[in-house]
Design an enzyme around this catalytic site. Structure first.
Site, PDB file in Angstrom:
ATOM      1  N   ASN A  75       3.935  -5.387  -4.724  1.00  0.00           N
ATOM      2  CA  ASN A  75       2.865  -4.400  -4.759  1.00  0.00           C
ATOM      3  C   ASN A  75       2.618  -4.084  -6.242  1.00  0.00           C
ATOM      4  O   ASN A  75       3.219  -4.709  -7.125  1.00  0.00           O
ATOM      5  CB  ASN A  75       3.286  -3.155  -3.964  1.00  0.00           C
ATOM      6  CG  ASN A  75       2.095  -2.373  -3.423  1.00  0.00           C
ATOM      7  OD1 ASN A  75       1.047  -2.279  -4.073  1.00  0.00           O
ATOM      8  ND2 ASN A  75       2.236  -1.784  -2.246  1.00  0.00           N
ATOM      9  N   GLY A 107      -5.460   5.618  -3.279  1.00  0.00           N
ATOM     10  CA  GLY A 107      -4.888   6.697  -2.457  1.00  0.00           C
ATOM     11  C   GLY A 107      -5.078   6.496  -0.967  1.00  0.00           C
ATOM     12  O   GLY A 107      -5.177   7.461  -0.210  1.00  0.00           O
ATOM     13  N   GLY A 117       0.988 -11.443  -6.800  1.00  0.00           N
ATOM     14  CA  GLY A 117       1.026 -10.690  -8.056  1.00  0.00           C
ATOM     15  C   GLY A 117       0.337 -11.466  -9.154  1.00  0.00           C
ATOM     16  O   GLY A 117       0.930 -12.346  -9.766  1.00  0.00           O
ATOM     17  N   CYS A 129       4.899   4.274  -0.437  1.00  0.00           N
ATOM     18  CA  CYS A 129       4.467   5.671  -0.374  1.00  0.00           C
ATOM     19  C   CYS A 129       5.525   6.554  -1.052  1.00  0.00           C
ATOM     20  O   CYS A 129       6.716   6.421  -0.765  1.00  0.00           O
ATOM     21  CB  CYS A 129       4.338   6.066   1.088  1.00  0.00           C
ATOM     22  SG  CYS A 129       3.635   7.686   1.324  1.00  0.00           S
TER      23      CYS A 129
HETATM   24  O1  RRO Z   1      -4.368   2.825  -1.739  1.00  0.00           O
HETATM   25  C1  RRO Z   1      -3.786   2.644  -2.817  1.00  0.00           C
HETATM   26  O2  RRO Z   1      -4.022   3.346  -3.808  1.00  0.00           O
HETATM   27  C2  RRO Z   1      -2.792   1.590  -2.992  1.00  0.00           C
HETATM   28  C3  RRO Z   1      -1.848   1.221  -2.056  1.00  0.00           C
HETATM   29 BR1  RRO Z   1      -1.752   1.998  -0.369  1.00  0.00          BR
HETATM   30  C4  RRO Z   1      -0.900   0.211  -2.368  1.00  0.00           C
HETATM   31  O3  RRO Z   1      -0.015  -0.147  -1.588  1.00  0.00           O
HETATM   32  N1  RRO Z   1      -0.981  -0.349  -3.580  1.00  0.00           N
HETATM   33  C5  RRO Z   1      -1.888   0.004  -4.491  1.00  0.00           C
HETATM   34  O4  RRO Z   1      -1.910  -0.550  -5.599  1.00  0.00           O
HETATM   35  N2  RRO Z   1      -2.804   0.979  -4.191  1.00  0.00           N
END
Ligand code: RRO
Length: 299
Positions: free
Chosen positions: A192, A73, A244, A131
């Site tokens: 991601n 988060g 990845g 986001c």
């Molecule tokens: O902080 C996170 O939970 C998080 C982020 Br911002 C992201 O870009 N990818 C992820 O797997 N966790």
């Protein structure tokens, strides 16, 4: 093994995935030698937002058979404290710094990007577009037209190289990459984490993670990464940073042959903090060997 990327000359093609290697904590744990001999040819700092964030309620992690689900988060101190407290430390690193930023809207992202835009310590900006849009529940980078508008807003506030970290949670990642390129991105990075849910082991279907859902990373997603990197590299002419689930030099070589210019080590660094160095070494050995006819490709 040196490589040019967005005007930066990097010693080798291995960098870190944002949020998976904390150099400040690593220096505390392993000493200053680690920083002098950093495993990565550029350092990507963890995502920062305009204002400080506490992050998600615990639990934040779940281990799967071949990876992990996180819902951290994005806890962070906000851009002002990043610039005042973290940037002077990152500036001492022997490699270029890529600052990863996120915002819930194009306006917010542009504000964070503008705040870091004229800092000479920062070599490039990476935009995290994973986001969620509160209105749709989709990631802001999941819809090509929306992504294009967001990247245009950020492009307008900075001349620094702009890397767009694409979300894999979309119908057609190559269309998203094209939208980012059309809006002026200098590079794209992917993947991601893949949206995932973990259930409580003994609570009849209740969700384990405090935030209800998270993102899957690690070896489980390597084939998805390979497919998405190949699809994107075929459709854009800007460089691609591939990541990845890679654990070894052979996996890095696969992403490079799929069209990546750089590769990033992520979850593997949690298991082995020396993974970046090892992957770079294995990759160099493989590339050397691959020049000899008949050399085996993948161990
Ligand atoms: O902080 C996170 O939970 C998080 C982020 Br911002 C992201 O870009 N990818 C992820 O797997 N966790």
């Amino acid at each position: 093994m040196s490589v040019s990327f967005c005007g930066l000359e990097l010693a080798h093609p291995v960098i870190n995935g944002s949020g998976t290697f904390d150099v400040i904590a690593a220096e505390r744990a392993f000493g200053p030698a680690l920083l002098a001999d950093l495993p990565f040819s550029a350092y990507v700092s963890k995502t920062i937002t305009l204002r400080p964030r506490a992050g998600n309620p615990p639990p934040r992690l779940w281990e799967t058979a071949a990876g992990m689900v996180n819902s951290i988060g994005l806890p962070n101190k906000g851009v002002e404290a990043y610039l005042a407290e973290d940037l002077p430390r990152y500036a001492k690193l022997p490699v270029p710094l890529i600052t990863n930023v996120m915002g819930a809207t194009g306006a917010e992202l542009a504000e964070v990007a503008a705040a870091v835009a004229d800092r000479p310590e920062i070599a490039a900006i990476e935009l995290n577009v994973s986001c969620p849009n509160v209105a749709t529940g989709l990631d802001i980078g999941a819809v090509p037209s929306e992504l294009e508008a967001v990247v245009r807003r950020v492009r307008a506030v900075t001349a620094k190289p702009l890397v767009v970290k694409l979300t894999p949670n979309t119908a057609d990642v190559a269309l998203c990459a094209q939208a980012a390129e059309a809006a002026g991105a200098d590079a794209v990075s992917l993947i991601n984490t893949l949206r995932a849910v973990a259930l409580h082991p003994d609570a009849g279907g209740a969700r384990w993670l405090g935030a209800g859902q998270g993102g899957l990373s690690g070896p489980a997603i390597r084939s998805v990464a390979l497919a998405q990197v190949a699809a994107v590299a075929e459709r854009v002419s800007v460089p691609v940073v591939g990541m990845g689930g890679l654990q070894r030099g052979a996996h890095a070589a696969d992403l490079l042959s799929a069209g990546a210019t750089l590769i990033a080590v992520g979850t593997e660094s949690f298991r082995d903090p020396g993974a970046g160095k090892r992957v770079a070494r294995e990759l160099a050995e493989l590339t050397g060997r691959a020049t000899h006819p008949g050399a085996p490709r993948h161990p």
